[in-house]
Design a protein around this motif. Structure first.
Motif, mmCIF file in Angstrom:
data_model
loop_
_atom_site.group_PDB
_atom_site.id
_atom_site.type_symbol
_atom_site.label_atom_id
_atom_site.label_comp_id
_atom_site.label_asym_id
_atom_site.label_seq_id
_atom_site.Cartn_x
_atom_site.Cartn_y
_atom_site.Cartn_z
ATOM 1 N N LYS A 58 -14.915 0.676 -70.511
ATOM 2 C CA LYS A 58 -15.452 0.740 -71.868
ATOM 3 C C LYS A 58 -15.025 2.051 -72.182
ATOM 4 O O LYS A 58 -14.383 2.356 -73.272
ATOM 5 C CB LYS A 58 -16.964 0.944 -71.948
ATOM 6 C CG LYS A 58 -17.618 -0.355 -71.387
ATOM 7 C CD LYS A 58 -19.295 -0.320 -71.417
ATOM 8 C CE LYS A 58 -19.529 0.785 -70.428
ATOM 9 N NZ LYS A 58 -19.419 0.207 -68.804
ATOM 10 N N SER A 59 -14.880 3.172 -71.499
ATOM 11 C CA SER A 59 -14.353 4.229 -71.680
ATOM 12 C C SER A 59 -12.735 4.355 -71.850
ATOM 13 O O SER A 59 -12.344 5.095 -72.643
ATOM 14 C CB SER A 59 -14.889 5.521 -70.613
ATOM 15 O OG SER A 59 -16.236 5.874 -70.579
ATOM 16 N N THR A 60 -12.571 3.623 -70.885
ATOM 17 C CA THR A 60 -10.927 3.560 -71.024
ATOM 18 C C THR A 60 -10.450 3.002 -72.420
ATOM 19 O O THR A 60 -9.573 3.479 -73.051
ATOM 20 C CB THR A 60 -10.417 2.593 -69.920
ATOM 21 O OG1 THR A 60 -10.857 2.997 -68.705
ATOM 22 C CG2 THR A 60 -8.832 2.438 -69.841
ATOM 23 N N MET A 84 -17.827 7.274 -79.659
ATOM 24 C CA MET A 84 -19.152 7.764 -78.986
ATOM 25 C C MET A 84 -19.402 7.088 -77.692
ATOM 26 O O MET A 84 -19.567 5.798 -77.639
ATOM 27 C CB MET A 84 -20.339 7.533 -80.175
ATOM 28 C CG MET A 84 -19.916 7.861 -81.433
ATOM 29 S SD MET A 84 -21.268 8.048 -82.447
ATOM 30 C CE MET A 84 -22.219 9.717 -82.054
ATOM 31 N N ASP A 85 -19.204 7.838 -76.597
ATOM 32 C CA ASP A 85 -19.347 7.282 -75.318
ATOM 33 C C ASP A 85 -20.491 7.675 -74.540
ATOM 34 O O ASP A 85 -20.673 8.924 -74.169
ATOM 35 C CB ASP A 85 -17.879 7.746 -74.636
ATOM 36 C CG ASP A 85 -17.837 7.040 -73.126
ATOM 37 O OD1 ASP A 85 -18.680 6.057 -72.839
ATOM 38 O OD2 ASP A 85 -16.853 7.420 -72.496
ATOM 39 N N GLU A 86 -21.465 6.807 -74.751
ATOM 40 C CA GLU A 86 -22.680 6.858 -74.248
ATOM 41 C C GLU A 86 -23.495 8.344 -74.739
ATOM 42 O O GLU A 86 -23.718 9.160 -73.783
ATOM 43 C CB GLU A 86 -22.883 6.741 -72.723
ATOM 44 C CG GLU A 86 -22.284 5.575 -72.050
ATOM 45 C CD GLU A 86 -22.441 5.435 -70.684
ATOM 46 O OE1 GLU A 86 -23.766 5.791 -70.086
ATOM 47 O OE2 GLU A 86 -21.756 5.084 -69.925
ATOM 48 N N PRO A 87 -23.274 8.479 -75.817
ATOM 49 C CA PRO A 87 -23.676 9.935 -76.273
ATOM 50 C C PRO A 87 -25.124 10.373 -76.155
ATOM 51 O O PRO A 87 -25.372 11.502 -76.317
ATOM 52 C CB PRO A 87 -23.358 9.886 -78.029
ATOM 53 C CG PRO A 87 -23.656 8.369 -78.289
ATOM 54 C CD PRO A 87 -23.065 7.758 -77.368
#
Ligand SMILES: Nc1ncnc2c1ncn2[C@@H]1O[C@H](COP(=O)(O)OP(=O)(O)OP(=O)(O)O)[C@@H](O)[C@H]1O
Ligand SMILES: [Mg+2]
Length: 270
Positions: free
Chosen positions: A63-65, A175-178
């Protein structure tokens, strides 16, 4: 009753701007041990401009990738990740990234942390000051302009991070697990804050989360990924009326059904 602060509409994105297309993206990493890890394989996804999409999936599925490929922080071995047909290199200044970890400058005040975003956007100084003041009011940080991050609660710090992102004013919000580190009440409040902003600006949002209720509450669409290399297991349109309130949603049979459908996919893949 106190009036809800609003933002000036001058920064609303032109219609049709901010469409995202991942096409056949492959990303691999070589670990220090020499072992090769494939994070993404033949990943394709089209996101129309202004859509709010959440990505959920098991830890380590890529996901972050995905966000990093789109923003140019990681290079794809194959395939493309484009914004309105342009590569990350050409659209870098149109993309804003909000990380889970606190990336505020500890020695700078709330106002100065938000100013960093405005500085990057290259706005004229007079507009910039007005914009910062507007954002501080909008994010309910009035009275804390001169406070340093350590004087703020976790939720307030995340609001400052959001303020910095909005001061930068990108067409695309990654937005990565903000809100991942926040308690559930603060997380819900931050979600409502974000929806208020999104309703106003209609930026394209890709929101990574492990919280399925949060994903359904916020999004137009939820994409569920398989374990690494992440592939799309479920691409679900969330047809619930807006504005959405958590209390109403909990009683809505469609909301419950969406959550069940997403859970059933997550359970079969983990
Ligand atoms: N810079 C890197 N070097 C080596 N491996 C990496 C690197 N970045 C990511 N990976 C690997 O790629 C895979 C996908 O990582 P990624 O961070 O995208 O997962 P994720 O879905 O965001 O997970 P989480 O939900 O835990 O944040 C993982 O196996 C991870 O170890
Ligand atoms: Mg991640």
């Amino acid at each position: 009753m106190a009036q809800t602060p609003t933002l000036s509409s001058e920064s609303a994105a032109p219609p049709g701007s901010g469409a995202i297309r991942f096409n056949g993206v492959r990303v691999g990493f070589t670990r220090q041990t020499g072992q090769h890890v494939r994070a993404l394989e033949d990943f394709s996804l089209d996101i129309p401009a202004g859509q709010f999409v959440s990505i959920v999936g098991p830890s380590g599925c890529g996901k972050s990738t995905l966000l990093k490929v789109l923003s140019g922080l990681v290079e794809a071995e194959a395939g493309t990740a484009l914004v309105d047909g342009h590569t990350a290199q050409d659209s870098r200044e149109r993309i804003g990234f909000m990380f889970q970890r606190d990336t505020l400058l500890p020695w700078a005040s709330v106002e100065d942390n938000i100013r960093i975003g405005a500085d990057l956007s290259g706005q004229a100084p007079a507009n910039m000051q007005r914009r910062i003041a507007e954002l501080i009011a909008f994010l309910r940080l009035t009275g804390f302009e001169k406070s340093k991050p350590h004087e703020l609660s976790g939720g307030m710090r995340q609001r400052v991070s959001l303020g910095r992102l909005l001061a930068y004013d990108p067409d695309i919000l990654l937005m990565d697990e903000p809100f991942g580190a926040l308690d559930s009440q603060t997380k819900a409040a931050m979600g409502q804050e974000l929806l208020r902003i999104w309703a106003h600006h209609r930026r394209t949002v890709i929101f990574v989360t492990h919280d399925i209720e949060e994903a359904v509450t916020l999004s137009d669409r939820v994409v569920v990924l398989s374990p690494r290399p992440g592939r799309i297991r479920l691409d679900l349109s969330i047809d619930l009326p807006r504005p959405r309130s958590a209390a109403q949603l909990r009683k809505d049979a469609r909301y419950i059904d969406y959550i069940d459908r997403i859970w059933s996919q997550i359970e079969t893949v983990s």
